[in-house]
Write a protein that holds these residues in place. Structure first.
Motif, PDB file in Angstrom:
ATOM      1  N   ALA A 130       0.831  -1.197   0.000  1.00 50.15           N
ATOM      2  CA  ALA A 130       0.000   0.000   0.000  1.00 50.15           C
ATOM      3  C   ALA A 130       0.869   1.253   0.000  1.00 50.15           C
ATOM      4  O   ALA A 130       0.578   2.223  -0.710  1.00 50.15           O
ATOM      5  CB  ALA A 130      -0.938   0.000   1.208  1.00 50.15           C
ATOM      6  N   LEU A 131       1.932   1.261   0.779  1.00 50.50           N
ATOM      7  CA  LEU A 131       2.809   2.423   0.841  1.00 50.50           C
ATOM      8  C   LEU A 131       3.522   2.629  -0.493  1.00 50.50           C
ATOM      9  O   LEU A 131       3.669   3.762  -0.969  1.00 50.50           O
ATOM     10  CB  LEU A 131       3.813   2.269   1.978  1.00 50.50           C
ATOM     11  N   ALA A 132       3.965   1.538  -1.103  1.00 49.17           N
ATOM     12  CA  ALA A 132       4.630   1.649  -2.407  1.00 49.17           C
ATOM     13  C   ALA A 132       3.676   2.224  -3.452  1.00 49.17           C
ATOM     14  O   ALA A 132       4.060   3.062  -4.269  1.00 49.17           O
ATOM     15  CB  ALA A 132       5.150   0.279  -2.848  1.00 49.17           C
ATOM     16  N   LYS A 133       2.420   1.783  -3.412  1.00 48.91           N
ATOM     17  CA  LYS A 133       1.425   2.314  -4.347  1.00 48.91           C
ATOM     18  C   LYS A 133       1.171   3.795  -4.095  1.00 48.91           C
ATOM     19  O   LYS A 133       1.017   4.579  -5.031  1.00 48.91           O
ATOM     20  CB  LYS A 133       0.116   1.526  -4.226  1.00 48.91           C
ATOM     21  N   THR A 134       1.127   4.172  -2.817  1.00 47.74           N
ATOM     22  CA  THR A 134       0.908   5.580  -2.484  1.00 47.74           C
ATOM     23  C   THR A 134       2.035   6.439  -3.022  1.00 47.74           C
ATOM     24  O   THR A 134       1.800   7.513  -3.595  1.00 47.74           O
ATOM     25  CB  THR A 134       0.795   5.756  -0.958  1.00 47.74           C
ATOM     26  N   ILE A 135       3.261   5.973  -2.864  1.00 50.68           N
ATOM     27  CA  ILE A 135       4.405   6.734  -3.354  1.00 50.68           C
ATOM     28  C   ILE A 135       4.336   6.881  -4.874  1.00 50.68           C
ATOM     29  O   ILE A 135       4.615   7.948  -5.428  1.00 50.68           O
ATOM     30  CB  ILE A 135       5.724   6.065  -2.907  1.00 50.68           C
ATOM     31  N   ARG A 136       3.921   5.817  -5.556  1.00 52.91           N
ATOM     32  CA  ARG A 136       3.766   5.920  -7.017  1.00 52.91           C
ATOM     33  C   ARG A 136       2.649   6.890  -7.379  1.00 52.91           C
ATOM     34  O   ARG A 136       2.770   7.664  -8.336  1.00 52.91           O
ATOM     35  CB  ARG A 136       3.499   4.547  -7.618  1.00 52.91           C
ATOM     36  N   THR A 137       1.574   6.856  -6.614  1.00 48.93           N
ATOM     37  CA  THR A 137       0.451   7.755  -6.883  1.00 48.93           C
ATOM     38  C   THR A 137       0.854   9.208  -6.701  1.00 48.93           C
ATOM     39  O   THR A 137       0.332  10.095  -7.385  1.00 48.93           O
ATOM     40  CB  THR A 137      -0.730   7.419  -5.949  1.00 48.93           C
ATOM     41  N   LEU A 138       1.786   9.473  -5.808  1.00 51.48           N
ATOM     42  CA  LEU A 138       2.221  10.845  -5.522  1.00 51.48           C
ATOM     43  C   LEU A 138       3.386  11.278  -6.410  1.00 51.48           C
ATOM     44  O   LEU A 138       4.098  12.241  -6.077  1.00 51.48           O
ATOM     45  CB  LEU A 138       2.600  10.975  -4.046  1.00 51.48           C
TER      46      LEU A 138
END
Length: 512
Positions: free
Chosen positions: A441-449
């Motif tokens: 989830a954190l990796a996806k958030t970083i990609r989203t940002l």
């Protein structure tokens, strides 16, 4: 009459850049509009960017049928795990919709707007839709009424719409060229038969434009939604924006295509991609020259409940509503108190730094911008903000399901801040011992940002802090409970003074 701009700081009619201190105030941004127009949008979370920080909305799903087919749409029922238009968990009768609306208005007093947006087309279900509005206008006069439509049946129903105090109508207009329309709409149902191809698109476009003109002539505020479909209508939407503004539309909402294959839409199954964040923003900026742009849309479900960006629909199922004992007269009094408190807070947030307030004190070191475009030689930076509403930074990083994206530029004293949109993320922290375990989830958030410089939140744990820094993002929890624009401007100025911002990027300057 074409209305030049809403409360969007990036439109020329609204005066250029946004204030770095309290720029979210609706009364400031709507000052150029007539009094009666300001009253209609002041607390409407979908028609006012600032209002969406403070007020909630709800949709009731009473309209199952649709009279057109769109390549990007797949209506789903009894579906609680998808957040997009056309999806509902329960289909309601007008009576159930009335009961649910009163329950929500009592339990969520900041709710100001009731909309019918599907799951089909409300005007393809005129009896159910108008019966719902008829009951609501009589029993809940303090709630604004809205309807969203593809426009095919609109001209024949404009008079009835106006009889039910519906002051806000959204029309989805994806094109004004039938050749392009034939790539989006495989068919329409018209005069009791199915019409296909360019002929179908031409009929739909003519009906949409006619309905738009009829509504604006009667003083109804019209928002136009357009789905950005790369390679199909992306360049064409600039012409759409120009045309609908000329015909009196109030606001243009260019939305990204949702085309994941799991949703089962034609575009999704055929591999049609959606736009990137940068593509969406670039087109919104180009359209903004002709039309006030809505950037805070969340592409809500047809049964959404709560603030934009949240969905509390599961709290108000038919079964749960039936068990509630609602005293709506008492609820209306409570709602009035809550709304007065919200407005006091909004007024306080608008104050200049030298104006005292018992409820809010702006950051004294920030100079209020005169809303002039930022000099193009200054670097621009984007910031992600975790907020639960109220126009302040007030959410833990791990609890955020979305981040609001702002862009700032200026010389350190005069800082212009503008809102760009929202980006949804997976929940990182579920509470208890699970926080910090959700690496994916954190990796996806970083990609989203991607493209963001700093992340503002009320609190953040050590692990996500380290991961954000390793990815080149600047986490910050020092501006908790401060107005968003103030906090963004403050962090921008800190990073600028420390030399931590990238070299000037011409294309990102706020004066564009």
């Amino acid at each position: 009459m074409a209305l030049e701009a809403l409360d969007q700081p990036n439109t020329p009619a609204a005066g250029g850049g946004c204030s770095s201190s309290g720029c979210g105030s609706s009364s400031d941004k709507l000052a150029h509009l007539p009094e009666h127009i300001r009253a209609k949008v002041h607390n409407h979370p979908c028609f006012s960017e600032d209002a969406h920080h403070h007020y909630a909305r709800m949709h009731v799903a009473v309209a199952p049928a649709c009279n057109i087919q769109c390549h990007y749409c797949n209506r789903k029922y009894d579906c609680s795990n998808e957040s997009r238009p056309g999806v509902v968990s329960e289909l309601l009768t007008p009576e159930q919709a009335m009961a649910k609306t009163l329950a929500v208005a009592a339990e969520i007093p900041q709710m100001t707007v009731l909309g019918i947006a599907g799951p089909g087309d409300p005007l393809a279900n005129p009896e159910r839709t108008l019966a719902t509005f008829r009951e609501l206008s009589a029993k809940a006069p303090d709630i604004k009424l809205c309807v969203s439509t593809n426009g095919l049946a609109l001209p024949e129903l404009v008079d009835e719409i106006c009889q039910h105090n519906i002051d806000h109508v959204t029309i989805t207009i994806n094109c004004v060229d039938p050749e392009i329309g034939a790539k989006i709409y495989p068919w329409i149902f018209w005069n009791n038969r199915r019409v296909r191809g360019v002929k179908a698109a031409r009929i739909l476009i003519e009906q949409q434009q006619k309905g738009l003109e009829m509504l604006t002539e009667r003083g109804v505020l019209v928002k136009v939604n357009s789905v950005l479909i790369p390679g199909v209508n992306d360049e064409h939407l600039k012409e759409v924006s120009r045309v609908v503004k000329a015909k009196g539309a109030f606001l243009h909402n260019v939305m990204p295509l949702i085309a994941e294959p799991e949703h089962g839409t034609f575009y999704g199954l055929m591999g049609q991609r959606g736009p990137s964040n940068d593509e969406l923003q670039a087109l919104q900026d180009e359209c903004a020259g002709d039309m006030a742009m809505m950037r805070h849309c969340r592409q809500c479900r047809a049964d959404a409940v709560g603030m934009l960006g949240e969905d509390r629909g599961a709290e108000f199922t038919n079964e749960k509503v039936a068990a509630m004992d609602i005293d709506y007269e008492a609820a209306m009094a409570r709602r009035a108190e809550v709304h007065a408190a919200i407005e006091a807070n909004r007024t306080a947030q608008q104050r200049q730094p030298d104006e005292p307030s018992e409820t809010f004190v702006p950051i004294a070191s920030l100079k209020r911008s005169k809303r002039q475009p930022a000099p193009r030689e200054t670097p621009a930076a984007r910031f992600a903000v975790a907020t639960t509403g109220g126009g302040v930074v007030n959410e833990h990083f791990g609890h955020a399901r979305e981040f609001l994206i702002y862009e700032a530029a200026g010389d350190g004293d005069d800082i212009d801040v503008r809102f760009l949109g929202a980006r949804k993320v997976d929940l990182y922290c579920s509470g208890g011992d699970t926080c910090g375990d959700a690496e994916d989830a954190l990796a996806k958030t970083i990609r989203t940002l991607e493209g963001v410089t700093g992340v503002l939140c009320s609190k953040i744990g050590i692990e996500p802090w380290d991961r954000l820094e390793a990815a080149g993002l600047v986490p910050n929890g020092e501006h908790a409970m401060e107005p968003i624009e103030d906090a963004v401007a403050a962090l921008y100025r800190e990073l600028l003074a420390e030399g931590r911002l990238a070299a000037p990027v011409e294309a990102a300057a706020l004066s564009a």
